[in-house]
Design a protein around this motif. Sequence first.
Motif, short mmCIF file in Angstrom:
data_model
loop_
_atom_site.label_atom_id
_atom_site.label_comp_id
_atom_site.label_asym_id
_atom_site.label_seq_id
_atom_site.Cartn_x
_atom_site.Cartn_y
_atom_site.Cartn_z
N GLN A 86 -24.39 67.58 63.31
CA GLN A 86 -23.26 66.73 62.65
C GLN A 86 -23.74 66.01 61.59
O GLN A 86 -22.88 65.91 60.56
CB GLN A 86 -22.92 65.95 63.77
CG GLN A 86 -21.68 64.93 63.47
CD GLN A 86 -21.50 63.94 64.43
OE1 GLN A 86 -22.21 63.08 64.59
NE2 GLN A 86 -20.33 63.89 65.05
N THR A 87 -24.84 65.61 61.43
CA THR A 87 -25.37 65.12 60.28
C THR A 87 -25.08 65.91 58.93
O THR A 87 -24.75 65.21 57.77
CB THR A 87 -26.66 64.38 60.15
OG1 THR A 87 -26.83 63.42 61.56
CG2 THR A 87 -27.33 63.58 59.17
N VAL A 88 -25.74 67.10 59.01
CA VAL A 88 -25.86 67.79 57.80
C VAL A 88 -24.40 68.36 57.52
O VAL A 88 -23.98 68.58 56.15
CB VAL A 88 -26.67 69.19 58.08
CG1 VAL A 88 -28.20 68.48 58.38
CG2 VAL A 88 -26.21 69.90 59.11
N THR A 89 -23.37 68.50 58.65
CA THR A 89 -22.15 68.95 58.01
C THR A 89 -21.33 67.63 57.60
O THR A 89 -20.20 67.93 56.92
CB THR A 89 -21.35 69.53 59.33
OG1 THR A 89 -21.58 68.62 60.47
CG2 THR A 89 -22.18 70.84 59.65
N PHE A 90 -21.58 66.36 58.27
CA PHE A 90 -20.74 65.46 57.67
C PHE A 90 -20.91 65.06 56.32
O PHE A 90 -20.20 64.40 55.59
CB PHE A 90 -20.94 64.17 58.40
CG PHE A 90 -19.93 64.16 59.66
CD1 PHE A 90 -19.56 65.10 60.31
CD2 PHE A 90 -19.27 62.92 60.01
CE1 PHE A 90 -18.69 65.25 61.56
CE2 PHE A 90 -18.33 63.00 61.02
CZ PHE A 90 -17.89 64.00 61.80
N ALA A 91 -22.18 65.54 55.60
CA ALA A 91 -22.51 65.30 54.38
C ALA A 91 -21.69 66.12 53.28
O ALA A 91 -21.61 65.86 52.11
CB ALA A 91 -23.97 65.83 54.19
N LEU A 167 -29.67 74.99 56.16
CA LEU A 167 -28.71 76.28 55.45
C LEU A 167 -27.34 76.14 56.07
O LEU A 167 -26.61 76.10 54.97
CB LEU A 167 -29.20 77.67 56.21
CG LEU A 167 -28.54 78.80 55.94
CD1 LEU A 167 -28.52 78.75 54.42
CD2 LEU A 167 -28.96 80.13 56.58
N LEU A 168 -27.00 75.52 57.13
CA LEU A 168 -25.68 75.07 57.56
C LEU A 168 -25.21 74.08 56.62
O LEU A 168 -23.98 74.23 56.05
CB LEU A 168 -25.49 74.76 59.02
CG LEU A 168 -24.10 74.60 59.44
CD1 LEU A 168 -23.34 75.71 59.73
CD2 LEU A 168 -24.09 73.61 60.79
N GLY A 169 -25.80 73.11 56.36
CA GLY A 169 -25.46 71.90 55.74
C GLY A 169 -25.09 72.50 54.38
O GLY A 169 -24.30 71.90 53.56
N TYR A 170 -26.18 73.26 53.58
CA TYR A 170 -26.00 73.60 52.32
C TYR A 170 -24.54 74.37 52.21
O TYR A 170 -23.84 74.29 51.00
CB TYR A 170 -27.17 74.55 51.92
CG TYR A 170 -27.09 74.74 50.48
CD1 TYR A 170 -26.83 74.09 49.48
CD2 TYR A 170 -27.10 76.12 49.84
CE1 TYR A 170 -26.94 74.33 47.96
CE2 TYR A 170 -26.84 76.67 48.73
CZ TYR A 170 -26.90 75.52 47.58
OH TYR A 170 -26.88 76.04 46.23
N ALA A 171 -24.32 75.34 53.20
CA ALA A 171 -23.27 76.10 53.09
C ALA A 171 -21.99 75.23 53.17
O ALA A 171 -20.94 75.70 52.34
CB ALA A 171 -23.20 77.23 54.35
N PHE A 172 -21.88 74.18 54.11
CA PHE A 172 -20.91 73.36 53.97
C PHE A 172 -20.47 72.57 52.80
O PHE A 172 -19.46 72.09 52.65
CB PHE A 172 -20.80 72.42 55.25
CG PHE A 172 -20.32 73.25 56.47
CD1 PHE A 172 -20.59 74.45 57.01
CD2 PHE A 172 -19.43 72.51 57.40
CE1 PHE A 172 -20.37 75.08 58.05
CE2 PHE A 172 -18.96 73.20 58.55
CZ PHE A 172 -19.39 74.48 58.84
N SER A 173 -21.57 72.28 52.30
CA SER A 173 -21.59 71.54 50.93
C SER A 173 -20.65 72.20 49.95
O SER A 173 -20.08 71.67 48.97
CB SER A 173 -22.77 71.39 50.17
OG SER A 173 -23.54 72.42 49.79
N TRP A 174 -20.76 73.48 49.99
CA TRP A 174 -19.88 74.37 49.26
C TRP A 174 -18.51 74.21 49.52
O TRP A 174 -17.48 74.26 48.72
CB TRP A 174 -20.05 75.86 49.09
CG TRP A 174 -21.30 75.98 48.17
CD1 TRP A 174 -22.59 76.29 48.66
CD2 TRP A 174 -21.42 75.91 46.70
NE1 TRP A 174 -23.66 76.10 47.62
CE2 TRP A 174 -22.71 76.23 46.34
CE3 TRP A 174 -20.49 75.85 45.66
CZ2 TRP A 174 -23.17 76.25 44.82
CZ3 TRP A 174 -20.87 76.02 44.29
CH2 TRP A 174 -22.15 76.23 43.99
#
Length: 283
Positions: A86-91, A167-174
């Motif tokens: 949740q933390t990496v995706t909320f970024a 990796l999930l967080g980086y993908a979601f940052s796009w």
Amino acid sequence: MTTMTSTSLAPRARGGPVQAVRDSLVIAQRNIIRMLRIPEMVIFGLIQPIMFVVLFTYVFGGSIRVGGSLSQQSYREFLMAGIFAQTVTFATAGAGAGIADDMHKGLIDRFRSLPMSRGAVLTGRTLADLVQTALTLVVLAGVALLVGWRTHENIGKVLGGFGLLLLLGYAFSWIGALIGLSVRTPEAATSGGLIWLFPLTFISNAFVDSNNLPAFFRYIAEWNPFSTTVQASRELFGNLPPGFRTPDAWPMQHAVWASVLWSVLILVVFRTLAVRKYRSASA
């Protein structure tokens, strides 16, 4: 008399892929320096996940059954992969707001006037956000250890679990980058970056055993890319509780590979869309 169009006056990007990498690293360095000068950005980003850790561990931990157990320790270990994810995706919301803010202040227009790779501006920004997310995960993992979270696999697998989360967080940052380029204000980017994340993260296996969900929501949770990364991280951390039954859905049965596939697919699709949006806006 020859007339010159604005297009002919626009600077051309220098070099090829190597120059694009250099340009991206320069932009990333600029954003990291900015982050270090404004430490509140990192501090405020930590408050929410720490609150979730405390609330779910000590308030709800003894009331939620996972794998047939009501043990607080079992739930604590089950929970942490969900909190990390949740933390990496909320970024994502922060990434979108940052790009929207740069657009609003005219900083992106100044970058467009330079002979640099068009995609480098967005790549550098997302790489800087990845560094911030990694730092947040390190601190959050320390908090998790303090409240009793433990891993039960070797260091290689544990690092692999954190790698999948990043990796999930980086993908979601796009996704956040695309939202930031598509709205007019940072406030709109923040709202647009969060509104879809709540159903994504709560209709998942992050906080509850998806086997206990109603059939319709269980199907969504089992094919949710967020759930897949959570499941893969739990497996790599050794945090699946005793008696836990892994759902029969393919992403849950092959969570590590499915997590990589989901993240790469999201990264490729939304990077392409974001760079195209950036180029069309600068044409």
